[in-house]
Design a protein around this motif. Structure first.
Motif, PDB file in Angstrom:
ATOM      1  N   GLY A 282       0.823  -1.364  -0.077  1.00  0.00           N
ATOM      2  CA  GLY A 282      -0.032   0.158  -0.196  1.00  0.00           C
ATOM      3  C   GLY A 282       0.764   1.295   0.148  1.00  0.00           C
ATOM      4  N   GLU A 283       1.973   1.321   0.731  1.00  0.00           N
ATOM      5  CA  GLU A 283       2.864   2.625   0.491  1.00  0.00           C
ATOM      6  C   GLU A 283       2.987   3.077  -0.823  1.00  0.00           C
ATOM      7  N   GLN A 284       2.953   2.419  -2.072  1.00  0.00           N
ATOM      8  CA  GLN A 284       3.056   2.812  -3.146  1.00  0.00           C
ATOM      9  C   GLN A 284       1.929   2.479  -4.124  1.00  0.00           C
ATOM     10  N   CYS A 285       0.795   2.272  -3.380  1.00  0.00           N
ATOM     11  CA  CYS A 285      -0.562   1.950  -3.978  1.00  0.00           C
ATOM     12  C   CYS A 285      -1.290   3.255  -4.307  1.00  0.00           C
ATOM     13  N   HIS A 286      -1.196   3.706  -5.510  1.00  0.00           N
ATOM     14  CA  HIS A 286      -1.585   5.074  -5.853  1.00  0.00           C
ATOM     15  C   HIS A 286      -2.853   5.667  -5.637  1.00  0.00           C
ATOM     16  N   ASN A 287      -4.057   5.025  -5.582  1.00  0.00           N
ATOM     17  CA  ASN A 287      -5.163   5.523  -5.370  1.00  0.00           C
ATOM     18  C   ASN A 287      -6.118   4.358  -4.917  1.00  0.00           C
ATOM     19  N   ARG A 288      -7.418   4.918  -4.816  1.00  0.00           N
ATOM     20  CA  ARG A 288      -8.468   4.140  -4.185  1.00  0.00           C
ATOM     21  C   ARG A 288      -8.904   2.975  -5.063  1.00  0.00           C
ATOM     22  N   VAL A 289      -8.613   3.133  -6.335  1.00  0.00           N
ATOM     23  CA  VAL A 289      -9.290   2.376  -7.265  1.00  0.00           C
ATOM     24  C   VAL A 289      -8.360   1.114  -7.278  1.00  0.00           C
ATOM     25  N   MET A 290      -6.927   1.211  -7.350  1.00  0.00           N
ATOM     26  CA  MET A 290      -6.037   0.027  -6.990  1.00  0.00           C
ATOM     27  C   MET A 290      -6.531  -0.714  -5.786  1.00  0.00           C
ATOM     28  N   PHE A 291      -6.835   0.054  -4.875  1.00  0.00           N
ATOM     29  CA  PHE A 291      -6.905  -0.616  -3.435  1.00  0.00           C
ATOM     30  C   PHE A 291      -8.430  -1.466  -3.663  1.00  0.00           C
ATOM     31  N   LYS A 292      -9.134  -1.052  -4.418  1.00  0.00           N
ATOM     32  CA  LYS A 292     -10.435  -1.758  -4.617  1.00  0.00           C
ATOM     33  C   LYS A 292     -10.028  -2.947  -5.374  1.00  0.00           C
ATOM     34  N   GLN A 293      -9.362  -2.894  -6.358  1.00  0.00           N
ATOM     35  CA  GLN A 293      -8.923  -4.198  -6.996  1.00  0.00           C
ATOM     36  C   GLN A 293      -8.238  -5.162  -6.351  1.00  0.00           C
ATOM     37  N   PHE A 294      -7.193  -4.578  -5.407  1.00  0.00           N
ATOM     38  CA  PHE A 294      -6.535  -5.416  -4.658  1.00  0.00           C
ATOM     39  C   PHE A 294      -7.321  -6.311  -3.730  1.00  0.00           C
ATOM     40  N   GLU A 315      -9.500  10.515   0.609  1.00  0.00           N
ATOM     41  CA  GLU A 315      -9.429   9.336  -0.214  1.00  0.00           C
ATOM     42  C   GLU A 315      -8.737   8.150   0.662  1.00  0.00           C
ATOM     43  N   ASN A 316      -8.226   8.332   1.807  1.00  0.00           N
ATOM     44  CA  ASN A 316      -7.716   7.318   2.917  1.00  0.00           C
ATOM     45  C   ASN A 316      -8.967   6.522   3.452  1.00  0.00           C
ATOM     46  N   LEU A 317     -10.058   7.750   3.582  1.00  0.00           N
ATOM     47  CA  LEU A 317     -11.494   7.110   4.240  1.00  0.00           C
ATOM     48  C   LEU A 317     -11.917   6.179   3.413  1.00  0.00           C
ATOM     49  N   ALA A 318     -12.005   6.495   2.115  1.00  0.00           N
ATOM     50  CA  ALA A 318     -12.563   5.508   1.098  1.00  0.00           C
ATOM     51  C   ALA A 318     -11.812   4.076   1.362  1.00  0.00           C
ATOM     52  N   VAL A 319     -10.554   4.066   1.581  1.00  0.00           N
ATOM     53  CA  VAL A 319      -9.894   2.814   1.635  1.00  0.00           C
ATOM     54  C   VAL A 319     -10.211   2.106   3.039  1.00  0.00           C
ATOM     55  N   LEU A 320     -10.130   2.860   4.080  1.00  0.00           N
ATOM     56  CA  LEU A 320     -10.580   2.176   5.157  1.00  0.00           C
ATOM     57  C   LEU A 320     -11.891   1.575   5.312  1.00  0.00           C
ATOM     58  N   LEU A 321     -12.759   2.474   4.784  1.00  0.00           N
ATOM     59  CA  LEU A 321     -14.278   1.674   4.444  1.00  0.00           C
ATOM     60  C   LEU A 321     -14.344   0.464   3.707  1.00  0.00           C
ATOM     61  N   MET A 322     -13.588   0.587   2.565  1.00  0.00           N
ATOM     62  CA  MET A 322     -13.453  -0.577   1.777  1.00  0.00           C
ATOM     63  C   MET A 322     -12.902  -1.737   2.482  1.00  0.00           C
ATOM     64  N   ALA A 323     -11.711  -1.569   2.938  1.00  0.00           N
ATOM     65  CA  ALA A 323     -10.979  -2.651   3.831  1.00  0.00           C
ATOM     66  C   ALA A 323     -11.950  -3.305   4.594  1.00  0.00           C
ATOM     67  N   HIS A 324     -12.724  -2.335   5.492  1.00  0.00           N
ATOM     68  CA  HIS A 324     -13.648  -2.835   6.607  1.00  0.00           C
ATOM     69  C   HIS A 324     -14.815  -3.790   5.782  1.00  0.00           C
ATOM     70  N   LYS A 325     -15.061  -3.467   4.810  1.00  0.00           N
ATOM     71  CA  LYS A 325     -16.368  -4.271   3.996  1.00  0.00           C
ATOM     72  C   LYS A 325     -15.659  -5.624   3.621  1.00  0.00           C
ATOM     73  N   PHE A 326     -14.169  -5.493   3.372  1.00  0.00           N
ATOM     74  CA  PHE A 326     -13.728  -6.879   2.862  1.00  0.00           C
ATOM     75  C   PHE A 326     -13.048  -7.605   3.771  1.00  0.00           C
ATOM     76  N   GLN A 327     -13.465  -6.889   5.082  1.00  0.00           N
ATOM     77  CA  GLN A 327     -12.837  -7.676   6.377  1.00  0.00           C
ATOM     78  C   GLN A 327     -11.221  -7.918   6.307  1.00  0.00           C
ATOM     79  N   VAL A 328     -10.488  -6.934   5.835  1.00  0.00           N
ATOM     80  CA  VAL A 328      -9.042  -7.009   5.736  1.00  0.00           C
ATOM     81  C   VAL A 328      -8.540  -5.923   6.556  1.00  0.00           C
TER      82      VAL A 328
END
Ligand SMILES: C[C@H](O)[C@@H](O)[C@@H](O)[C@H](O)C(=O)O
Ligand SMILES: [Mg+2]
Length: 418
Positions: A282-294, A315-328
């Motif tokens: 994640g330290e070089q994962c450049h945006n929420r779309v990448m995190f979504k696909q990961f 944008e970090n909040l979007a990723v926190l919420l997606m991670a929560h949804k995927f339980q990661v």
């Protein structure tokens, strides 16, 4: 809230950390921890401070990119920005000409982070917020297929004031440190109560085996070990290399290969799962779309958000919420200069408003450069204690900025004359 932003300054601040090999890894052998440091002035005298993190050369390019964004910020009132923060985020990231340089990646995105971090600091200094207001800052475009706004507001808990948020240390085992130094730092860290340790690997397998053995012997079987290759390997190489290190029981391998290779990370995750080793990135994962696909590809088992790589809190909040949804679990990247100061806010938000869990969660800590900040992080017994001062905690001491400004600061004048 009526504060009008009347000026933006941005400075190139660099610390010669490479001299002593602090921060060195298998790909970044001579990092000089640096920042494009932004100050927003308002007509009422309140100021906002923000930064983005870089490694030395190239900081001047980020400074240029921040200057190119300045016109979108200066002249606006804080009220105008935060009443439609999502719209403001989009304005910065979707400028019809500038977006060609990204979009939402690379130098322009780092610049966006620096500017938005300063806006968040300004807002936080001016007043408090509730979760719904915060969620309204997220641009859900491109990710609504996995997360909608309705799902995003979670439950609130509060116990951080007493215990703090668990942390791990990377300070003992940078790649350029000799074994003797590694041993000494590890002894000191154990004495100070650290139980989770990250070791840099990836340049030479025999060295890695020796260093991991040394650390595992020192920390014992019950403490936690993580390893970080900083993108050094190809996919198959990553699998075989990490398999050789599996006897040292690492919890995760971080950045085993190119940060853009989602399917590669998925293959590595699958191959290493039977060994009980997860993949972190994640330290070089450049945006929420990448995190979504990961997340969609089960390509990572630990999400490492970064306060300066992504478009700030929004944008970090979007990723926190997606991670929560995927339980990661989210285990943020920190260190550098100012990253610990910034990310502590995000991880507290994650715990209090989103995940309400500390399971498999911890935040990185690196023991450098905190003395240059007006409100440095407070670590107690290997935990981040909640920050007390209003703001986003990345205001630097003016004397430190002047001394380290590149190339005219005293530190650099001295360095260049050597
Ligand atoms: C160049 C930097 O020090 C990196 O090595 C560092 O951010 C690292 O990847 C980390 O996980 O802390
Ligand atoms: Mg790393």
């Amino acid at each position: 809230m009526l504060h009008k932003i009347i000026n933006l300054t941005v400075r190139d601040v660099r610390f010669p950390t490479s001299v002593e090999q602090h921060g060195s890894d298998a790909m970044h052998t001579d990092p000089d921890y640096s920042a494009a440091y932004v100050v927003l002035d308002t007509d009422r005298g309140l100021r906002g401070f923000g930064l983005t993190f870089t490694l030395g050369k190239g900081t001047e390019i980020v400074v240029c990119a921040v200057e190119a964004l300045a016109a979108l910020v200066v002249g606006k009132s804080l009220q105008e920005i935060v009443s439609d923060f999502r719209g403001f985020y989009r304005l910065l990231t979707s400028d019809g000409q500038m977006r060609w340089l990204g979009p939402e990646k690379g130098v322009t995105h780092l610049a966006t982070a620096a500017v938005l971090n300063a806006v968040w600091d300004l807002w936080a200094r001016s007043e408090g917020k509730d979760p719904e207001q915060i969620v309204s800052c997220i641009d859900f475009r491109y990710i609504t297929d996995v997360l909608t706004e309705k799902e995003a507001v979670g439950e609130t808990e509060d116990q951080m004031q007493k215990e703090g948020y668990p942390a791990y240390t990377t300070s003992c085992a940078w790649l350029g440190y000799p074994d003797q130094q590694l041993k000494q730092l590890c002894t000191d860290a154990l004495k100070s109560g650290w139980t989770k340790f990250k070791v840099k690997v990836g340049a030479d397998l025999e060295d890695d085996i020796r260093r991991c053995r040394l650390i595992r012997q020192m920390i014992g079987p019950n403490n936690t070990l993580m390893i970080d290759a900083n993108q050094r390997w190809d996919v198959a190489e990553a699998i075989s290399w990490v398999s050789r290190l599996s006897e040292f029981k690492p919890l995760w391998i971080e950045e085993p290969t190119s940060p853009d290779d989602i399917l590669g990370h998925a293959a590595i995750s699958k191959a290493l799962a039977p060994l009980g080793i997860g993949v972190a990135t994640g330290e070089q994962c450049h945006n929420r779309v990448m995190f979504k696909q990961f997340l969609q590809a089960s390509a990572l088992q630990f999400v490492q958000i970064d306060s300066c790589r992504l478009g700030s809190v929004n944008e970090n909040l979007a990723v926190l919420l997606m991670a929560h949804k995927f339980q990661v679990p989210v285990c943020p990247h920190a260190g550098g200069v100012g990253l610990c100061e910034l990310v502590q806010h995000l991880i507290l938000f994650d715990y209090i408003c989103v995940s309400a869990s500390l399971d498999s969660r911890m935040c990185e800590y690196v023991d450098h450069l905190h003395k240059h900040f007006t409100s440095p992080v407070v670590i107690q017994d290997a935990h981040y204690m909640p920050p007390k001062d209003p703001g986003y905690s990345c205001e630097m001491l003016e004397a430190s900025v002047q001394k380290h400004q590149y190339p005219e600061g005293d530190v650099w004048k001295l360095h260049m004359n050597k």
